[in-house]
Design a protein around this motif. Structure first.
Motif, PDB file in Angstrom:
ATOM      1  N   ALA A 127     -91.178 -23.890 -16.906  1.00  0.00           N
ATOM      2  CA  ALA A 127     -91.169 -24.921 -17.948  1.00  0.00           C
ATOM      3  C   ALA A 127     -90.602 -26.202 -17.356  1.00  0.00           C
ATOM      4  N   ASP A 128     -90.914 -27.317 -18.009  1.00  0.00           N
ATOM      5  CA  ASP A 128     -90.389 -28.617 -17.583  1.00  0.00           C
ATOM      6  C   ASP A 128     -88.876 -28.659 -17.631  1.00  0.00           C
ATOM      7  N   ARG A 129     -88.319 -29.510 -16.822  1.00  0.00           N
ATOM      8  CA  ARG A 129     -86.877 -29.728 -16.823  1.00  0.00           C
ATOM      9  C   ARG A 129     -86.569 -30.815 -17.852  1.00  0.00           C
ATOM     10  N   GLU A 130     -86.297 -30.383 -19.063  1.00  0.00           N
ATOM     11  CA  GLU A 130     -86.006 -31.314 -20.148  1.00  0.00           C
ATOM     12  C   GLU A 130     -84.587 -31.051 -20.640  1.00  0.00           C
ATOM     13  N   ILE A 131     -83.758 -32.046 -20.576  1.00  0.00           N
ATOM     14  CA  ILE A 131     -82.340 -31.904 -20.910  1.00  0.00           C
ATOM     15  C   ILE A 131     -82.142 -31.345 -22.314  1.00  0.00           C
ATOM     16  N   ALA A 132     -82.916 -31.807 -23.282  1.00  0.00           N
ATOM     17  CA  ALA A 132     -82.734 -31.377 -24.670  1.00  0.00           C
ATOM     18  C   ALA A 132     -82.945 -29.872 -24.837  1.00  0.00           C
ATOM     19  N   SER A 133     -83.730 -29.264 -23.960  1.00  0.00           N
ATOM     20  CA  SER A 133     -84.025 -27.838 -24.083  1.00  0.00           C
ATOM     21  C   SER A 133     -83.083 -26.948 -23.281  1.00  0.00           C
ATOM     22  N   ASP A 134     -82.133 -27.533 -22.569  1.00  0.00           N
ATOM     23  CA  ASP A 134     -81.222 -26.748 -21.727  1.00  0.00           C
ATOM     24  C   ASP A 134     -80.609 -25.547 -22.436  1.00  0.00           C
ATOM     25  N   PRO A 135     -79.957 -25.725 -23.576  1.00  0.00           N
ATOM     26  CA  PRO A 135     -79.326 -24.562 -24.219  1.00  0.00           C
ATOM     27  C   PRO A 135     -80.324 -23.477 -24.616  1.00  0.00           C
ATOM     28  N   LEU A 136     -81.489 -23.881 -25.084  1.00  0.00           N
ATOM     29  CA  LEU A 136     -82.503 -22.917 -25.496  1.00  0.00           C
ATOM     30  C   LEU A 136     -82.992 -22.104 -24.305  1.00  0.00           C
ATOM     31  N   TYR A 137     -83.362 -22.764 -23.221  1.00  0.00           N
ATOM     32  CA  TYR A 137     -83.861 -22.049 -22.045  1.00  0.00           C
ATOM     33  C   TYR A 137     -82.783 -21.155 -21.442  1.00  0.00           C
ATOM     34  N   ARG A 138     -81.564 -21.647 -21.390  1.00  0.00           N
ATOM     35  CA  ARG A 138     -80.461 -20.815 -20.861  1.00  0.00           C
ATOM     36  C   ARG A 138     -80.257 -19.571 -21.733  1.00  0.00           C
ATOM     37  N   LYS A 139     -80.259 -19.754 -23.038  1.00  0.00           N
ATOM     38  CA  LYS A 139     -80.072 -18.637 -23.961  1.00  0.00           C
ATOM     39  C   LYS A 139     -81.162 -17.590 -23.781  1.00  0.00           C
ATOM     40  N   TYR A 140     -82.381 -18.037 -23.504  1.00  0.00           N
ATOM     41  CA  TYR A 140     -83.494 -17.117 -23.348  1.00  0.00           C
ATOM     42  C   TYR A 140     -83.462 -16.386 -22.010  1.00  0.00           C
ATOM     43  N   GLY A 141     -82.776 -16.954 -21.015  1.00  0.00           N
ATOM     44  CA  GLY A 141     -82.689 -16.311 -19.704  1.00  0.00           C
ATOM     45  C   GLY A 141     -83.380 -17.059 -18.586  1.00  0.00           C
ATOM     46  N   PHE A 142     -83.852 -18.274 -18.849  1.00  0.00           N
ATOM     47  CA  PHE A 142     -84.451 -19.085 -17.797  1.00  0.00           C
ATOM     48  C   PHE A 142     -83.359 -19.549 -16.831  1.00  0.00           C
ATOM     49  N   THR A 143     -83.753 -19.793 -15.605  1.00  0.00           N
ATOM     50  CA  THR A 143     -82.864 -20.309 -14.568  1.00  0.00           C
ATOM     51  C   THR A 143     -83.300 -21.725 -14.232  1.00  0.00           C
ATOM     52  N   ARG A 144     -82.337 -22.600 -14.098  1.00  0.00           N
ATOM     53  CA  ARG A 144     -82.637 -23.997 -13.776  1.00  0.00           C
ATOM     54  C   ARG A 144     -82.974 -24.121 -12.292  1.00  0.00           C
ATOM     55  N   ARG A 145     -84.094 -24.765 -12.013  1.00  0.00           N
ATOM     56  CA  ARG A 145     -84.538 -25.034 -10.647  1.00  0.00           C
ATOM     57  C   ARG A 145     -84.690 -26.538 -10.481  1.00  0.00           C
ATOM     58  N   ASP A 146     -84.867 -26.991  -9.246  1.00  0.00           N
ATOM     59  CA  ASP A 146     -85.057 -28.428  -9.011  1.00  0.00           C
ATOM     60  C   ASP A 146     -86.242 -28.982  -9.786  1.00  0.00           C
ATOM     61  N   SER A 147     -87.318 -28.212  -9.839  1.00  0.00           N
ATOM     62  CA  SER A 147     -88.535 -28.691 -10.483  1.00  0.00           C
ATOM     63  C   SER A 147     -88.619 -28.370 -11.969  1.00  0.00           C
ATOM     64  N   GLY A 148     -87.658 -27.646 -12.493  1.00  0.00           N
ATOM     65  CA  GLY A 148     -87.703 -27.295 -13.906  1.00  0.00           C
ATOM     66  C   GLY A 148     -87.010 -25.976 -14.171  1.00  0.00           C
ATOM     67  N   TRP A 149     -87.549 -25.199 -15.085  1.00  0.00           N
ATOM     68  CA  TRP A 149     -86.994 -23.906 -15.475  1.00  0.00           C
ATOM     69  C   TRP A 149     -87.907 -22.786 -15.003  1.00  0.00           C
ATOM     70  N   SER A 150     -87.317 -21.655 -14.683  1.00  0.00           N
ATOM     71  CA  SER A 150     -88.092 -20.498 -14.252  1.00  0.00           C
ATOM     72  C   SER A 150     -87.529 -19.255 -14.895  1.00  0.00           C
ATOM     73  N   LEU A 151     -88.407 -18.418 -15.400  1.00  0.00           N
ATOM     74  CA  LEU A 151     -88.013 -17.139 -15.969  1.00  0.00           C
ATOM     75  C   LEU A 151     -88.492 -16.077 -14.991  1.00  0.00           C
ATOM     76  N   VAL A 152     -87.561 -15.505 -14.246  1.00  0.00           N
ATOM     77  CA  VAL A 152     -87.943 -14.570 -13.201  1.00  0.00           C
ATOM     78  C   VAL A 152     -87.733 -13.136 -13.593  1.00  0.00           C
ATOM     79  N   GLU A 153     -86.834 -12.860 -14.509  1.00  0.00           N
ATOM     80  CA  GLU A 153     -86.575 -11.486 -14.928  1.00  0.00           C
ATOM     81  C   GLU A 153     -86.937 -11.314 -16.388  1.00  0.00           C
ATOM     82  N   TYR A 154     -88.154 -10.889 -16.626  1.00  0.00           N
ATOM     83  CA  TYR A 154     -88.601 -10.730 -18.001  1.00  0.00           C
ATOM     84  C   TYR A 154     -89.325  -9.425 -18.228  1.00  0.00           C
ATOM     85  N   ALA A 155     -89.532  -8.652 -17.185  1.00  0.00           N
ATOM     86  CA  ALA A 155     -90.268  -7.398 -17.337  1.00  0.00           C
ATOM     87  C   ALA A 155     -89.382  -6.305 -17.907  1.00  0.00           C
TER      88      ALA A 155
END
Length: 155
Positions: A127-155
């Motif tokens: 997902a895009d790196r958007e500051i407003a979505s930081d808490p939501l993506y973190r809560k869901y389990g996304f990891t912040r990367r240089d280029s945006g957000w990545s969800l690597v452990e979802y299986a």
């Protein structure tokens, strides 16, 4: 609240375009009418092509007849460089109107987009790196990367 989550179909393209442009207009009030018309045509073409080819899944969230939020995810295949031959999903839009941001709506909408990604065989979800979505993506389990957000452990 009478909240419903609707997976968008070809019949919903006008709603998707209008909502997407409305969300963008909150951040850019300086655009002229010619630019707005061009963006409208581009957005319409984008949704028409990608929804019909199953390269995109979009959800619209309603509170009664009012649109509360929307989001979409794009599916693509990364070319086989550096062992990156994977099916990918990219959450390109995730917008919740301000009055619904402190509800369960954004999390549930993100959950639906992730589930659609998994159903389409995505091995990586970003997902895009958007500051407003930081808490939501973190809560869901996304990891912040240089280029945006990545969800690597979802299986």
């Amino acid at each position: 609240m009478e909240i419903t989550y609707k997976r968008a179909s070809m019949k919903d393209i006008d709603v998707l375009v209008d909502t997407r442009l409305e969300a963008r207009d909150h951040s850019d009030k300086t655009e002229d009418s010619a630019s707005m018309m061009r963006r409208r045509r581009q957005a319409y073409s984008y949704f028409r092509r990608n929804l019909s080819e199953n390269q995109n899944v979009a959800y619209i969230v309603y509170n009664g007849s009012e649109i509360a939020a929307f989001g979409d995810v794009i599916f693509y295949h990364r070319r086989p460089l550096f062992n990156q031959n994977k099916e990918r999903a990219y959450i390109s839009n995730l917008y919740t109107k301000p009055e619904y941001q402190d509800t369960e709506i954004p999390f549930r909408l993100l959950d639906l987009l992730v589930l659609a990604s998994l159903e389409n065989g995505a091995e990586e979800i970003t997902a895009d790196r958007e500051i407003a979505s930081d808490p939501l993506y973190r809560k869901y389990g996304f990891t912040r990367r240089d280029s945006g957000w990545s969800l690597v452990e979802y299986a």
